[in-house]
Design an enzyme around this catalytic site. Structure first.
Site, PDB file in Angstrom:
ATOM      1  N   HIS A 127       0.826  -1.216   0.000  1.00 51.63           N
ATOM      2  CA  HIS A 127       0.000   0.000   0.000  1.00 51.63           C
ATOM      3  C   HIS A 127       0.860   1.266   0.000  1.00 51.63           C
ATOM      4  O   HIS A 127       0.368   2.346  -0.273  1.00 51.63           O
ATOM      5  CB  HIS A 127      -1.031  -0.015   1.137  1.00 51.63           C
ATOM      6  CG  HIS A 127      -0.526   0.400   2.476  1.00 51.63           C
ATOM      7  ND1 HIS A 127      -0.251  -0.493   3.486  1.00 51.63           N
ATOM      8  CD2 HIS A 127      -0.249   1.623   2.992  1.00 51.63           C
ATOM      9  CE1 HIS A 127       0.155   0.153   4.559  1.00 51.63           C
ATOM     10  NE2 HIS A 127       0.173   1.439   4.280  1.00 51.63           N
ATOM     11  N   ASP A 136      -0.483  -7.342   1.408  1.00 57.56           N
ATOM     12  CA  ASP A 136       0.114  -6.005   1.485  1.00 57.56           C
ATOM     13  C   ASP A 136       1.638  -6.121   1.622  1.00 57.56           C
ATOM     14  O   ASP A 136       2.195  -5.907   2.700  1.00 57.56           O
ATOM     15  CB  ASP A 136      -0.507  -5.263   2.684  1.00 57.56           C
ATOM     16  CG  ASP A 136      -0.157  -3.786   2.696  1.00 57.56           C
ATOM     17  OD1 ASP A 136       0.384  -3.297   1.684  1.00 57.56           O
ATOM     18  OD2 ASP A 136      -0.427  -3.137   3.724  1.00 57.56           O
ATOM     19  N   GLY A 139       2.639   6.386   8.771  1.00 56.77           N
ATOM     20  CA  GLY A 139       4.065   6.627   8.553  1.00 56.77           C
ATOM     21  C   GLY A 139       4.942   5.463   8.981  1.00 56.77           C
ATOM     22  O   GLY A 139       6.121   5.408   8.665  1.00 56.77           O
ATOM     23  N   SER A 158       3.993   2.363   8.212  1.00 57.20           N
ATOM     24  CA  SER A 158       3.670   1.310   7.250  1.00 57.20           C
ATOM     25  C   SER A 158       4.889   0.759   6.537  1.00 57.20           C
ATOM     26  O   SER A 158       5.810   1.498   6.206  1.00 57.20           O
ATOM     27  CB  SER A 158       2.717   1.854   6.199  1.00 57.20           C
ATOM     28  OG  SER A 158       1.433   1.830   6.707  1.00 57.20           O
ATOM     29  N   GLY A 159       4.842  -0.540   6.289  1.00 59.29           N
ATOM     30  CA  GLY A 159       5.936  -1.190   5.579  1.00 59.29           C
ATOM     31  C   GLY A 159       7.087  -1.540   6.491  1.00 59.29           C
ATOM     32  O   GLY A 159       7.941  -2.342   6.142  1.00 59.29           O
TER      33      GLY A 159
HETATM   34  N1  ARG Z   1      -1.463   2.439   6.992  1.00 53.72           N
HETATM   35  C1  ARG Z   1      -0.614   3.108   7.868  1.00 53.72           C
HETATM   36  C2  ARG Z   1       0.565   3.757   7.120  1.00 53.72           C
HETATM   37  O1  ARG Z   1       0.469   3.946   5.948  1.00 53.72           O
HETATM   38  C3  ARG Z   1      -0.161   2.250   8.977  1.00 53.72           C
HETATM   39  C4  ARG Z   1      -1.267   1.998   9.885  1.00 53.72           C
HETATM   40  C5  ARG Z   1      -0.938   1.121  11.001  1.00 53.72           C
HETATM   41  N2  ARG Z   1      -1.918   1.386  11.965  1.00 53.72           N
HETATM   42  C6  ARG Z   1      -2.015   0.828  13.120  1.00 53.72           C
HETATM   43  N3  ARG Z   1      -2.931   1.230  13.963  1.00 53.72           N
HETATM   44  N4  ARG Z   1      -1.206  -0.153  13.458  1.00 53.72           N
HETATM   45  O2  ARG Z   1       1.521   4.206   7.696  1.00 53.72           O
END
Ligand code: ARG
Length: 848
Positions: free
Chosen positions: A650, A704, A796, A798-799
């Site tokens: 994503h 993902d 932030g 993510s990944g």
């Molecule tokens: N989708 C989010 C990103 O792009 C990460 C979300 C993770 N959220 C969580 N509550 N663990 O950074």
């Protein structure tokens, strides 16, 4: 190290070795008593034994005599000390040991020491000589000048203890800061008016014979500047050195030393730094000793205008060392204590979160309206080692003394409308200190509108009987009536029903994990629901008929058949051991379970977000920051090897005009610690290729995962290192501790962090997680978090990696930060891409 020890024959630390020779005798005798051979042979054997026992005793006797009683065997003892002098003005020339003024005063000090020692029969008899190393301004009122010296004694081994005693008898009695006037005033031949002398034997590690280089540096800290260990950061520090930096501030100032990086060998017996509130390494003035990769605060302050930093290294294993900033601050800065009259407020130890300076005392007098009482709660409490009377560093609330490092969240209440809080630090070993909040309250209603815990904490009423221990002492969960959605634990607590049988002990007495198996006691429940006798587990045979009884074994039997749960070796055979890869033991016949294991370690740390803490540089060397060119940090990623990174799919989806799927939009920052602060270990790379999972679904976040190929290899270094990929059958059970790291938002809707954050979470059982989340949690997802709330990944992150440390200390990539319901909400764990599911895909796409 053998070499070193044998060189130090007469070092006092060898005393214990001589003691063991005494123990040889009874051991030999025991053997003698145990043996009961036939009558005839007894005589001969007995005679032999008597003779050998006699020989052993003779030898032992000789040794004892030689080392303990022979008065001519002598050892050299060096004492490091300070002498407080009255009526002597400090001249600027005293800072320079080569100046004539230094020499002439040093001579007087040496003479004076000789004179002092001459009043004591032990000292005078064995005294060899003294040398003066430095002078500083006095800081304790009556000393106008302090001399730092080294005195050497040559003493028969049996007398060593009496020498220590004699040396200490020169000190003013404990408790009195100064000697009584004239105590050491030795008429009429005194060259100097001596106020006091303090000395202690030198740290034996500083007198190692193997220390070939000994150097001192004099630094004036007025302008501020940087200290580095030799070679830092390009090469490791040199072996076998003793280095000391004498730091001096202007009179009326303190020295401040802040370590930016500190990486030494883990064993303090080998390499270490030590900081002193002095210009000589006097044990009584030691503020701290550090080695390895320390985690606490590394910011230190002196009590007066001098400080000494020493670095000692041994012959082998050298590490990067340190970089530290020095500066001076006026003594008048940060006055602590005072009178406080508001209804609430907060206080902290001086210079918090830096370590408090030694010899500091502050008193806060809190006074609230007469009808109220005062309570104080410590939100941070780090005051040295705990001991009964708290004689060293302490906080005293009215008459109660507190010390140690375990009193976080302690609440203390007064019995009147006043409270006095005193903070005191002694002259050695400092710590980070405390922060506390105080509040006035009406005695018959200490927690208006809130619940009062047994430990006096006040918490929101809705938190009572919700299954969570919010008080810290569990009192909010005692005596509860469980509602329909809850189960009752044996200990009386109520827990959400969906927590039953999730593999974690939620009740605290394990009752939520009892009777979970459908099989009878003594039986093993297979994953497919079959029941087999417990003994059939891990016997190398597939009794469950899905292989699950042969997958979580201690030993690695080669199995007839592979199953979905067993590790497959390179040769295609499967073994029964749980998580055998990279565990430092060869389990597969072909050794393939230990192939490609240059991963998951912290090169310079041998061992050992929201709601997170700052991590240390190099602590997460696989963490990558993915930047969009001209925009900055967007996502996290993990280093798989010198060429490949792993991130979330994503992160690399186009959105409107942002072409995130294009490699040329990205740059990867490896070995980064603070955003926009690169250093010698940071590597920036362009991206050559992005491979997002072909079945990534942006609606469901299924699959993902994405690979990124760097345009150019990176050389691994102490801040850039791969994380281990788990095999498809690797098990990360519910309840297991994991770490999340990233520069993402530190609260829901918040902004990104500057310094890499870390937080501890736990793997959450899949069934539990499915019940908690509003959206579908699929088989390719893994949940982790702290269900109580407050700790989670966020925008932030993510990944980035969900890291789990295996039993061998290697770190495995369990998941990639993927999605969540908000951030850090109660009962809303984070959802991660389950790496074991994609192990094959990673191999196919990248070859890693
Ligand atoms: N989708 C989010 C990103 O792009 C990460 C979300 C993770 N959220 C969580 N509550 N663990 O950074």
């Amino acid at each position: 190290m053998d070499f070193l020890d044998s060189g130090q024959k007469f070092s006092p630390t060898r005393d214990t070795d001589w003691d063991t020779t005494h123990q040889f005798l009874p051991a030999a005798d025991n053997k003698h008593l145990e043996k009961k051979p036939g009558r005839r042979r007894t005589l001969w054997v007995g005679l032999g034994l008597v003779l050998s026992a006699a020989a052993v005793s003779l030898l032992t006797g000789l040794l004892v005599w030689h080392y303990h009683l022979r008065s001519d065997v002598r050892v050299k003892r060096v004492y490091i000390g300070s002498m407080g002098i009255r009526d002597q003005n400090f001249l600027p020339e005293y800072e320079d040991p080569s100046s004539p003024q230094f020499s002439s005063l040093a001579k007087l000090v040496s003479q004076q020491l000789k004179l002092i020692y001459s009043k004591n029969s032990v000292l005078t008899k064995y005294f060899q000589g003294s040398s003066v190393q430095a002078f500083s301004e006095g800081d304790s009122g009556s000393d106008s000048l302090v001399a730092y010296y080294e005195s050497e004694f040559d003493i028969p081994v049996p007398q060593e203890a009496s020498l220590d005693e004699a040396i200490q008898s020169l000190e003013p009695p404990a408790g009195s800061q100064q000697s009584q006037k004239g105590r050491l005033l030795l008429k009429p031949v005194d060259a100097l008016s001596v106020n006091n002398v303090f000395s202690r034997a030198i740290d034996p590690r500083m007198s190692r014979k193997s220390l070939v280089v000994r150097k001192s540096f004099n630094v004036h800290v007025r302008e501020g500047g940087v200290l580095r260990s030799p070679g830092f950061p390009d090469s490791s520090y040199p072996p076998s050195v003793y280095l000391q930096w004498r730091l001096r501030a202007d009179p009326g100032h303190r020295v401040r030393l802040d370590f930016h990086t500190l990486i030494l060998e883990d064993d303090c017996q080998q390499d270490f730094i030590k900081i002193y509130d002095s210009l000589a390494p006097i044990e009584l003035r030691s503020l701290t000793e550090q080695c390895g990769y320390p985690h606490g605060s590394l910011s230190f302050l002196s009590s007066g205008n001098v400080m000494l930093l020493t670095l000692v290294t041994n012959e082998e294993k050298n590490f990067p060392g340190f970089r530290a900033n020095y500066s001076q601050i006026p003594l008048t800065a940060q006055k602590c204590g005072g009178t406080l009259s508001g209804d609430k407020g907060s206080i902290s130890s001086p210079f918090f979160p830096s370590n408090y300076p030694p010899k500091t005392s502050c008193v806060w007098n809190i006074e609230v309206p007469v009808e109220k009482f005062v309570k104080v709660q410590f939100s941070k409490f780090l005051l040295g080692n705990h001991s009964d009377q708290c004689p060293d560093d302490y906080v005293q609330v009215d008459n109660k003394r507190l010390c140690g490092r375990k009193l976080k969240n302690t609440v203390i209440t007064s019995q009147s409308n006043t409270m006095s809080i005193k903070f005191n630090s002694d002259s050695s070993y400092v710590d980070q200190g405390f922060t506390a909040e105080y509040e006035a309250f009406v005695p018959n209603n200490p927690c208006p509108g809130r619940f009062q815990c047994t430990n006096n904490l006040c918490i929101n009423q809705t938190l009572q009987c919700d299954g969570w221990n919010d008080c810290g002492d569990g009192s909010d969960e005692d005596n509860c009536v469980c509602d329909a959605s809850q189960m009752k634990c044996k200990n009386g607590r109520c827990k959400p029903r969906f927590w039953e049988c999730d593999g974690a002990d939620d009740c605290g007495d394990r009752t939520d994990e009892e009777n979970c198996e459908k099989c009878k006691p003594g039986e093993f429940s297979c994953r497919n629901g079959n029941c087999i006798p417990e003994e059939s587990k891990c016997n190398g045979e597939d009794d469950c008929s899905d292989g699950s009884d042969e997958s979580k074994c201690e030993k690695s039997l080669v199995l007839q058949q592979c199953s979905a749960f067993t590790f497959r070796c390179g040769n295609g055979r499967c073994i029964s051991k749980l998580n055998p890869e990279c565990d430092e033991e060869q389990d597969c016949g072909d050794g393939s379970d230990e192939d490609n294991c240059q991963c998951g370690t912290r090169p310079y740390r041998s061992s050992r977000i929201v709601g997170g803490q700052i991590s240390r540089e190099g602590e997460w060397p696989w963490q990558v920051s993915l930047h969009i060119k001209g925009k900055g940090h967007v996502c996290g990623a993990s280093v798989l090897n010198h060429r490949w990174l792993l991130t979330a799919a994503h992160c690399v989806q186009d959105s409107g005009s942002d072409k995130y799927s294009q490699p040329d939009q990205w740059e990867a920052m490896l070995g980064l610690h603070v955003q926009s602060q690169t250093n010698e270990w940071t590597v920036r790379r362009n991206i050559k290729r992005i491979i997002a999972h072909e079945d990534y679904n942006p609606m469901t976040y299924n699959n993902d995962i994405a690979l990124m190929e760097l345009d150019e290899d990176v050389t691994l270094n102490q801040n850039i290192w791969p994380i281990c990929l788990p095999s498809p059958t690797h098990d990360f059970p519910g309840g297991q501790v994991a770490w999340i790291t990233g520069w993402g938002a530190t609260r829901e809707g918040g902004s990104v962090a500057l310094v890499l954050q870390k937080a501890e979470v736990r793997i959450i059982n899949g069934t539990v997680c499915k019940n908690l989340m509003s959206d579908e949690v699929s088989a390719g997802m893994l949940c982790a978090g702290v269900l109580k709330g407050g700790v989670d990944a966020c925008q932030g992150d993510s990944g980035g990696p969900l890291s789990v440390t295996g039993p061998s200390g290697r770190v495995f990539l369990a998941g990639l930060v993927s999605w969540g319901d908000g951030c850090a909400r109660r009962n809303k764990p984070g959802v991660y891409t389950r790496i074991t599911r994609y192990r094959g895909w990673i191999k196919e796409q990248s070859g890693v």
